[in-house]
Design a protein around this motif. Sequence first.
Motif, PDB file in Angstrom:
ATOM      1  N   LEU A 158     -45.319 -39.748  20.427  1.00  0.00           N
ATOM      2  CA  LEU A 158     -45.236 -38.352  20.007  1.00  0.00           C
ATOM      3  C   LEU A 158     -43.876 -37.762  20.352  1.00  0.00           C
ATOM      4  CD1 LEU A 158     -48.746 -36.956  21.066  1.00  0.00           C
ATOM      5  CD2 LEU A 158     -47.942 -37.402  18.743  1.00  0.00           C
ATOM      6  N   PHE A 159     -43.265 -38.292  21.422  1.00  0.00           N
ATOM      7  CA  PHE A 159     -41.961 -37.792  21.867  1.00  0.00           C
ATOM      8  C   PHE A 159     -40.811 -38.605  21.270  1.00  0.00           C
ATOM      9  CE2 PHE A 159     -45.090 -36.792  25.159  1.00  0.00           C
ATOM     10  CZ  PHE A 159     -44.904 -35.428  25.308  1.00  0.00           C
ATOM     11  N   PHE A 160     -40.994 -39.935  21.170  1.00  0.00           N
ATOM     12  CA  PHE A 160     -39.899 -40.789  20.699  1.00  0.00           C
ATOM     13  C   PHE A 160     -39.831 -40.893  19.178  1.00  0.00           C
ATOM     14  CE2 PHE A 160     -40.437 -42.259  25.057  1.00  0.00           C
ATOM     15  CZ  PHE A 160     -39.109 -42.345  25.484  1.00  0.00           C
ATOM     16  N   GLN A 161     -40.981 -40.748  18.520  1.00  0.00           N
ATOM     17  CA  GLN A 161     -41.037 -40.853  17.056  1.00  0.00           C
ATOM     18  C   GLN A 161     -40.366 -42.142  16.560  1.00  0.00           C
ATOM     19  OE1 GLN A 161     -42.605 -38.506  14.832  1.00  0.00           O
ATOM     20  NE2 GLN A 161     -43.469 -37.958  16.819  1.00  0.00           N
ATOM     21  N   SER A 162     -40.690 -43.250  17.241  1.00  0.00           N
ATOM     22  CA  SER A 162     -40.100 -44.547  16.898  1.00  0.00           C
ATOM     23  C   SER A 162     -40.914 -45.241  15.811  1.00  0.00           C
ATOM     24  CB  SER A 162     -40.044 -45.438  18.143  1.00  0.00           C
ATOM     25  OG  SER A 162     -39.757 -46.775  17.805  1.00  0.00           O
ATOM     26  N   GLU A 163     -40.241 -45.655  14.738  1.00  0.00           N
ATOM     27  CA  GLU A 163     -40.930 -46.354  13.664  1.00  0.00           C
ATOM     28  C   GLU A 163     -41.427 -47.719  14.133  1.00  0.00           C
ATOM     29  OE1 GLU A 163     -40.283 -47.700   8.987  1.00  0.00           O
ATOM     30  OE2 GLU A 163     -38.749 -46.531  10.031  1.00  0.00           O
ATOM     31  N   ALA A 164     -40.639 -48.374  14.988  1.00  0.00           N
ATOM     32  CA  ALA A 164     -41.036 -49.691  15.506  1.00  0.00           C
ATOM     33  C   ALA A 164     -42.324 -49.584  16.315  1.00  0.00           C
ATOM     34  CB  ALA A 164     -39.918 -50.272  16.369  1.00  0.00           C
ATOM     35  N   ILE A 165     -42.406 -48.576  17.198  1.00  0.00           N
ATOM     36  CA  ILE A 165     -43.620 -48.368  17.999  1.00  0.00           C
ATOM     37  C   ILE A 165     -44.793 -48.016  17.087  1.00  0.00           C
ATOM     38  CG2 ILE A 165     -44.709 -46.923  19.763  1.00  0.00           C
ATOM     39  CD1 ILE A 165     -41.999 -46.620  21.087  1.00  0.00           C
ATOM     40  N   TYR A 166     -44.524 -47.218  16.061  1.00  0.00           N
ATOM     41  CA  TYR A 166     -45.558 -46.822  15.096  1.00  0.00           C
ATOM     42  C   TYR A 166     -46.216 -48.046  14.469  1.00  0.00           C
ATOM     43  CZ  TYR A 166     -47.466 -44.865  10.725  1.00  0.00           C
ATOM     44  OH  TYR A 166     -48.277 -44.511   9.678  1.00  0.00           O
ATOM     45  N   TRP A 167     -45.401 -49.022  14.062  1.00  0.00           N
ATOM     46  CA  TRP A 167     -45.972 -50.197  13.393  1.00  0.00           C
ATOM     47  C   TRP A 167     -46.628 -51.153  14.380  1.00  0.00           C
ATOM     48  CZ3 TRP A 167     -47.310 -49.853   8.739  1.00  0.00           C
ATOM     49  CH2 TRP A 167     -46.580 -49.084   7.834  1.00  0.00           C
ATOM     50  N   VAL A 168     -46.112 -51.220  15.601  1.00  0.00           N
ATOM     51  CA  VAL A 168     -46.770 -52.025  16.641  1.00  0.00           C
ATOM     52  C   VAL A 168     -48.167 -51.464  16.913  1.00  0.00           C
ATOM     53  CG1 VAL A 168     -46.758 -52.637  19.092  1.00  0.00           C
ATOM     54  CG2 VAL A 168     -44.667 -52.871  17.744  1.00  0.00           C
ATOM     55  N   ILE A 169     -48.261 -50.138  17.026  1.00  0.00           N
ATOM     56  CA  ILE A 169     -49.556 -49.486  17.248  1.00  0.00           C
ATOM     57  C   ILE A 169     -50.498 -49.768  16.085  1.00  0.00           C
ATOM     58  CG2 ILE A 169     -50.713 -47.245  17.398  1.00  0.00           C
ATOM     59  CD1 ILE A 169     -48.181 -46.202  18.836  1.00  0.00           C
ATOM     60  N   THR A 170     -49.953 -49.714  14.859  1.00  0.00           N
ATOM     61  CA  THR A 170     -50.782 -49.937  13.672  1.00  0.00           C
ATOM     62  C   THR A 170     -51.391 -51.331  13.659  1.00  0.00           C
ATOM     63  OG1 THR A 170     -49.459 -48.384  12.358  1.00  0.00           O
ATOM     64  CG2 THR A 170     -50.769 -50.017  11.147  1.00  0.00           C
ATOM     65  N   TYR A 171     -50.558 -52.358  13.827  1.00  0.00           N
ATOM     66  CA  TYR A 171     -51.072 -53.736  13.773  1.00  0.00           C
ATOM     67  C   TYR A 171     -51.966 -54.045  14.976  1.00  0.00           C
ATOM     68  CZ  TYR A 171     -48.007 -54.730   9.833  1.00  0.00           C
ATOM     69  OH  TYR A 171     -47.408 -54.712   8.592  1.00  0.00           O
TER      70      TYR A 171
END
Length: 232
Positions: A158-171
């Motif tokens: 929520l603070f970093f808004q990282s796309e890489a973290i977003y996709w790691v969380i998704t998978y």
Amino acid sequence: MDRQIYYQKERAIEIQTGFVQRVYNWMGLGLATTAVASVFTASSPVMMQMIFGNPLIFFGLIIAELGLVMALSAALGRLKASTATMMFFVYAALNGVTLSAVFLAYTQASIANTFFITAGTFGAMSLYGHATKKDLTSWSSFLTMGLIGIIIASLVNLFFQSEAIYWVITYAGIIVFVGLTAYDAQQIKAMALQGFGDEEMARKGAVIGALRLYLDFINLFLMLLRLFGRRE
């Protein structure tokens, strides 16, 4: 003696089947309630503006949802079956209201396609959990740690808004909720075999089982929507 054992096994299978059917029926009705509430909210510009235009109302609904789930899980033994059932459906309706936001973010066609993908995946893993002879209890710690990791990573992002973290969380989320579907399906089967003292307890057991599967389905749907959903 052999005939008595046979009838006892048949009775146990009958009780188990009836309980599992009841759980999935409640879960299906919960999903239907969420769908109706979501579509109704999304079709009303006034409600959409009121809910998503005012952060206090939106986060108030989120807090109410969390409170209902925690109360239902923690106080199930003290609640009447009718009260537990009502709380489950209130939660499903509130969840539908907040999930109407997906209609703002994704096309209706991709939402429908993702729903059918989720239903197929959920059905396959439920069937596996119900039919497999393998004890899935060993999955519990891995899935719990994975779920905690997803929650923490989501808060951090929520603070970093990282796309890489977003996709790691998704998978990772897809893997975790696919696993939880099979695990919970097996646990519900085991609940039926434990037996219940009376109809009241059986109804409450079915509600909590339905809630677990409902949460698995909704979270799997949201993770798959990130993957397959097409943005508006």
